[in-house]
Design a protein around this motif. Structure first.
Motif, PDB file in Angstrom:
ATOM      1  N   SER A  75      -7.943 -12.047   6.901  1.00 20.61           N
ATOM      2  CA  SER A  75      -7.476 -12.820   8.063  1.00 20.61           C
ATOM      3  C   SER A  75      -6.131 -12.317   8.588  1.00 20.61           C
ATOM      4  O   SER A  75      -5.677 -12.752   9.637  1.00 20.61           O
ATOM      5  N   PHE A  76      -5.498 -11.393   7.888  1.00 23.38           N
ATOM      6  CA  PHE A  76      -4.205 -10.841   8.337  1.00 23.38           C
ATOM      7  C   PHE A  76      -4.372  -9.988   9.574  1.00 23.38           C
ATOM      8  O   PHE A  76      -3.502  -9.957  10.436  1.00 23.38           O
ATOM      9  N   VAL A  77      -5.462  -9.254   9.676  1.00 25.44           N
ATOM     10  CA  VAL A  77      -5.636  -8.307  10.778  1.00 25.44           C
ATOM     11  C   VAL A  77      -5.787  -9.053  12.102  1.00 25.44           C
ATOM     12  O   VAL A  77      -6.244 -10.191  12.127  1.00 25.44           O
ATOM     13  N   ALA A  88       1.542  -4.713  20.439  1.00 25.47           N
ATOM     14  CA  ALA A  88       2.224  -6.008  20.533  1.00 25.47           C
ATOM     15  C   ALA A  88       2.168  -6.745  19.187  1.00 25.47           C
ATOM     16  O   ALA A  88       3.141  -7.388  18.787  1.00 25.47           O
ATOM     17  N   PHE A  89       1.043  -6.644  18.493  1.00 20.34           N
ATOM     18  CA  PHE A  89       0.908  -7.254  17.171  1.00 20.34           C
ATOM     19  C   PHE A  89       1.948  -6.668  16.215  1.00 20.34           C
ATOM     20  O   PHE A  89       2.668  -7.401  15.528  1.00 20.34           O
ATOM     21  N   LEU A  90       2.040  -5.345  16.190  1.00 16.85           N
ATOM     22  CA  LEU A  90       3.020  -4.700  15.310  1.00 16.85           C
ATOM     23  C   LEU A  90       4.449  -5.053  15.714  1.00 16.85           C
ATOM     24  O   LEU A  90       5.291  -5.322  14.857  1.00 16.85           O
ATOM     25  N   ALA A  91       4.722  -5.070  17.026  1.00 14.50           N
ATOM     26  CA  ALA A  91       6.072  -5.376  17.521  1.00 14.50           C
ATOM     27  C   ALA A  91       6.496  -6.799  17.152  1.00 14.50           C
ATOM     28  O   ALA A  91       7.689  -7.068  17.002  1.00 14.50           O
ATOM     29  N   SER A  92       5.538  -7.694  16.987  1.00 11.38           N
ATOM     30  CA  SER A  92       5.851  -9.084  16.624  1.00 11.38           C
ATOM     31  C   SER A  92       6.103  -9.232  15.121  1.00 11.38           C
ATOM     32  O   SER A  92       6.287 -10.348  14.642  1.00 11.38           O
ATOM     33  N   GLY A  93       6.090  -8.117  14.392  1.00 11.19           N
ATOM     34  CA  GLY A  93       6.212  -8.209  12.944  1.00 11.19           C
ATOM     35  C   GLY A  93       4.918  -8.693  12.317  1.00 11.19           C
ATOM     36  O   GLY A  93       4.919  -9.296  11.246  1.00 11.19           O
ATOM     37  N   CYS A  94       3.819  -8.439  13.004  1.00 15.19           N
ATOM     38  CA  CYS A  94       2.472  -8.841  12.567  1.00 15.19           C
ATOM     39  C   CYS A  94       2.326 -10.364  12.509  1.00 15.19           C
ATOM     40  O   CYS A  94       1.560 -10.901  11.714  1.00 15.19           O
ATOM     41  N   ASP A 134      10.551 -10.811   3.274  1.00 19.44           N
ATOM     42  CA  ASP A 134       9.503 -11.793   3.017  1.00 19.44           C
ATOM     43  C   ASP A 134       8.145 -11.091   2.904  1.00 19.44           C
ATOM     44  O   ASP A 134       7.976  -9.936   3.268  1.00 19.44           O
ATOM     45  N   TRP A 135       7.163 -11.791   2.359  1.00 18.84           N
ATOM     46  CA  TRP A 135       5.856 -11.208   2.082  1.00 18.84           C
ATOM     47  C   TRP A 135       5.182 -10.733   3.368  1.00 18.84           C
ATOM     48  O   TRP A 135       4.534  -9.682   3.379  1.00 18.84           O
ATOM     49  N   ASN A 136       5.311 -11.459   4.470  1.00 15.41           N
ATOM     50  CA  ASN A 136       4.705 -11.011   5.725  1.00 15.41           C
ATOM     51  C   ASN A 136       5.318  -9.680   6.168  1.00 15.41           C
ATOM     52  O   ASN A 136       4.613  -8.806   6.667  1.00 15.41           O
ATOM     53  N   GLU A 137       6.606  -9.519   5.963  1.00 15.52           N
ATOM     54  CA  GLU A 137       7.267  -8.260   6.313  1.00 15.52           C
ATOM     55  C   GLU A 137       6.713  -7.101   5.478  1.00 15.52           C
ATOM     56  O   GLU A 137       6.470  -6.009   5.996  1.00 15.52           O
ATOM     57  N   VAL A 138       6.511  -7.335   4.201  1.00 15.87           N
ATOM     58  CA  VAL A 138       5.955  -6.310   3.314  1.00 15.87           C
ATOM     59  C   VAL A 138       4.541  -5.963   3.766  1.00 15.87           C
ATOM     60  O   VAL A 138       4.177  -4.781   3.882  1.00 15.87           O
ATOM     61  N   LYS A 139       3.727  -6.983   4.025  1.00 15.50           N
ATOM     62  CA  LYS A 139       2.356  -6.745   4.471  1.00 15.50           C
ATOM     63  C   LYS A 139       2.345  -5.976   5.782  1.00 15.50           C
ATOM     64  O   LYS A 139       1.549  -5.049   5.956  1.00 15.50           O
TER      65      LYS A 139
END
Length: 110
Positions: A102-104, A64-70, A29-34
Motif C-alpha cells: 500500500s506504500f506505492v 510529485a509523489f517523490l517530491a512530497s516525501g512519498c 522517521d520510517w516513512n523517510e527511510v522507506k
C-alpha cells in the motif's frame, strides 16, 4: 527501446533494494527511510528499463509523489503496458525494501 520487464528485472531490482534494506536505518522517521529506498529503486528501474512508453502524466505524478516525501498519494495511474510493468516492478521492489504494497502510489481513480 524499453525492454520487457520480466522476472529477471524484478529479481535484479529486488536485490538492489534488499542490499539497501540491510543497511542500518537512519535517524529519520520510517516513512523517510522507506521513501529513500523507494526513490533509489525508482532510479534503478528507470536506468534499467528506460522511459519509452512512459507518459508525461505518469512520470509527473510519480515525481510529485517523490517530491512530497512519498506522503502524497494523489495517484499515479499506469495505463500503458510499460507503465503497468514498471508499477509491478516498483510494487515488488517496495515490498522487498520493507514497505507494504500500500506504500506505492499506483492507483487509477477513473
Amino acid at each position: 527501446m524499453m525492454r520487457r520487464v520480466g522476472l529477471l528485472g524484478v529479481v535484479l531490482l529486488g536485490l538492489g533494494v534488499a542490499a539497501a534494506q540491510a543497511q542500518p536505518r537512519s535517524s529519520g522517521d520510517w516513512n523517510e527511510v522507506k521513501c529513500t529506498r523507494y526513490a533509489e529503486a525508482w532510479s534503478q528501474a528507470l536506468g534499467r528499463f528506460g522511459r519509452e512508453g512512459l507518459g508525461a502524466a505518469f512520470l509527473d505524478a510519480h515525481a510529485a509523489f517523490l517530491a512530497s516525501g512519498c506522503r502524497d498519494r494523489a495517484g499515479v495511474c499506469p495505463r500503458s503496458p510499460q507503465e503497468l510493468a514498471l508499477a509491478d516492478v516498483m510494487t515488488v521492489a517496495a515490498m522487498n525494501a520493507g514497505t507494504a504494497s500500500s506504500f506505492v502510489p499506483f492507483i487509477c481513480r477513473d
